[in-house]
Design an enzyme around this catalytic site. Structure first.
Site, mmCIF file in Angstrom:
data_model
loop_
_atom_site.group_PDB
_atom_site.id
_atom_site.type_symbol
_atom_site.label_atom_id
_atom_site.label_comp_id
_atom_site.label_asym_id
_atom_site.label_seq_id
_atom_site.Cartn_x
_atom_site.Cartn_y
_atom_site.Cartn_z
ATOM 1 N N ARG A 292 42.366 52.846 36.105
ATOM 2 C CA ARG A 292 41.106 51.945 36.540
ATOM 3 C C ARG A 292 41.453 50.839 37.264
ATOM 4 O O ARG A 292 42.027 50.688 38.400
ATOM 5 C CB ARG A 292 40.650 52.261 35.521
ATOM 6 C CG ARG A 292 38.391 51.595 35.925
ATOM 7 C CD ARG A 292 38.391 50.272 36.874
ATOM 8 N NE ARG A 292 37.848 49.633 35.614
ATOM 9 C CZ ARG A 292 37.951 48.165 35.856
ATOM 10 N NH1 ARG A 292 38.169 47.403 37.250
ATOM 11 N NH2 ARG A 292 38.011 46.869 35.010
ATOM 12 N N ASP A 293 41.212 50.008 36.811
ATOM 13 C CA ASP A 293 41.600 48.721 37.245
ATOM 14 C C ASP A 293 42.844 48.057 37.901
ATOM 15 O O ASP A 293 43.305 47.738 39.202
ATOM 16 C CB ASP A 293 41.614 47.252 36.078
ATOM 17 C CG ASP A 293 41.919 46.038 37.042
ATOM 18 O OD1 ASP A 293 41.977 45.850 38.220
ATOM 19 O OD2 ASP A 293 42.016 44.942 36.320
ATOM 20 N N HIS B 282 41.265 40.011 28.668
ATOM 21 C CA HIS B 282 41.717 40.535 29.682
ATOM 22 C C HIS B 282 42.331 39.637 30.280
ATOM 23 O O HIS B 282 41.282 39.217 31.312
ATOM 24 C CB HIS B 282 40.748 41.643 30.284
ATOM 25 C CG HIS B 282 40.871 42.193 31.909
ATOM 26 N ND1 HIS B 282 41.038 43.661 31.747
ATOM 27 C CD2 HIS B 282 41.969 41.605 32.957
ATOM 28 C CE1 HIS B 282 41.286 43.599 32.786
ATOM 29 N NE2 HIS B 282 41.877 43.192 33.499
ATOM 30 N N HIS C 238 44.831 38.240 33.991
ATOM 31 C CA HIS C 238 45.950 38.500 34.816
ATOM 32 C C HIS C 238 46.955 37.021 34.511
ATOM 33 O O HIS C 238 46.779 36.539 34.213
ATOM 34 C CB HIS C 238 45.125 38.393 36.037
ATOM 35 C CG HIS C 238 44.457 39.331 36.273
ATOM 36 N ND1 HIS C 238 43.924 39.594 37.715
ATOM 37 C CD2 HIS C 238 43.718 39.956 35.411
ATOM 38 C CE1 HIS C 238 43.349 41.118 37.699
ATOM 39 N NE2 HIS C 238 42.915 41.072 36.563
ATOM 40 N N CYS D 297 40.716 42.886 41.248
ATOM 41 C CA CYS D 297 40.450 43.089 41.810
ATOM 42 C C CYS D 297 40.237 42.682 43.651
ATOM 43 O O CYS D 297 40.565 42.003 44.331
ATOM 44 C CB CYS D 297 38.965 42.344 41.345
ATOM 45 S SG CYS D 297 37.679 41.975 41.873
ATOM 46 N N ASN E 129 47.440 42.012 36.572
ATOM 47 C CA ASN E 129 46.869 42.488 35.591
ATOM 48 C C ASN E 129 48.204 42.147 34.400
ATOM 49 O O ASN E 129 49.892 42.242 34.634
ATOM 50 C CB ASN E 129 46.765 43.728 35.145
ATOM 51 C CG ASN E 129 45.352 43.849 35.668
ATOM 52 O OD1 ASN E 129 44.388 43.393 34.878
ATOM 53 N ND2 ASN E 129 44.973 44.677 36.622
#
Length: 316
Positions: A19-20, A211, A213, A244, A253
């Site tokens: 996803r990300d 989460h 980065h 993002c 990430n």
């Protein structure tokens, strides 16, 4: 009299690469290519996936196959599939697809939330109540995620009180987990300490997920701080894919294999196979057509040895 330290505890890692990791990439993979990567990750021991997002395909074309991805993976034994949803319509689609949990997300800063979902923070939180009602009795869990929890590329520092307020709202809605998103790599160890400490006081029954980065190179340093604080849930992306699309400079990430290597060397149990993650990362690199930023997939594990005669000997 000497005393031994408590053994490291199990650490839960959620893979967000599908996803990300993919939402901000210029290469749009086919569903079958994504599934080949997902299967490689399952072979490496990954059991928890943020597998997709039920957002508008116009906004994020790379995730237009959300329902197909869930349908293809939902019968794989032992997997937990979560999906990001921006509103009640996204939640309806996620329920129809058969996810295990939905993730509601909101930014802690007004400007980023406006860019991300074209709503104010208050409007997002108001809409979440509809989703919570929709999920009642469905067996599908509600998880919360706070973007820009450590800083905003448009507003700078984000007050911890803003994060606190959103966290309390998620707790009121019955969220089972809360993720703090480092959307543009603005987290630092002192900020990690401040936010984790504050939220444990504000929402003591709500487990925290971090989460990070690696945009500024200290993603794993922030993990170390989280571990020192006793946080046992983290999110990462295979190969270090992603970022993002609604925040400038948000690449990076933390890589799943880099995180797994750190945790393995510290003696933590993750259930992940490092060699399998390296294999999956190399597949991801091949699918994207470029080298990925992860380090361990390039160098291999610490004790990966080379033949002595494979390198030249210095002369003289």
């Amino acid at each position: 009299m000497s005393s031994s330290a408590a053994p490291p505890k199990p650490i839960h890692v959620t893979e967000v690469g599908l996803r990300d990791g993919l939402q901000n990439e210029p290469v749009v993979l086919t569903t079958e290519q994504k599934l080949s990567l997902a299967r490689a990750l399952v072979d490496a021991g990954v059991r928890e996936f943020e597998v997709t997002s039920f957002v508008s395909p116009r906004a994020v074309p790379a995730l237009a196959d959300a329902a197909d991805m869930v349908a293809a993976l939902r019968d794989t034994p032992g997997l937990h599939l979560s999906a990001l949803v921006p509103n009640v319509r996204g939640a309806e689609r996620a329920l129809e697809a058969g996810v295990d949990s939905v993730v509601l997300f909101v930014s802690a800063s007004e400007r980023h939330n406006a860019k991300n979902v074209n709503r104010s923070v208050a409007e997002s939180l108001e809409g979440f109540a509809q989703v919570a009602r929709l999920l009642e009795g469905s067996g599908v869990a509600l998880r919360g995620a706070i973007a820009t929890a450590f800083g905003c590329p448009f507003e700078g520092n984000v007050p911890v009180a803003a994060v606190d307020t959103i966290a309390r709202r998620f707790a009121d809605l019955g969220a089972t987990h809360l993720s703090l998103g480092d959307t543009t790599g603005m987290a630092t160890p002192p900020l990690v300490t401040e936010r984790v400490t504050r939220l444990r006081e504000a929402v003591p029954g709500l487990p925290l997920t971090l989460h990070f980065h690696n945009t500024r190179g200290i993603g794993l340093a922030n993990v170390m701080q989280g571990l020192a604080l006793g946080v046992d849930r983290y999110e990462s992306s295979i190969g270090g894919l992603g970022g993002c699309p609604f925040a400038p400079g948000a690449s990076g990430n933390i890589a799943s294999e880099d995180l797994a290597y750190l945790l393995l060397e510290m003696g933590h149990d993750t259930g992940l196979d490092l060699e399998g993650l390296i294999k999956a990362s190399r597949l991801a690199s091949k699918l994207m057509g470029r080298p990925l930023p992860a380090q361990v997939s390039k160098a291999g594990p610490r004790l990966a040895l080379s033949a002595c005669d494979s390198v030249p000997t210095a002369q003289g």
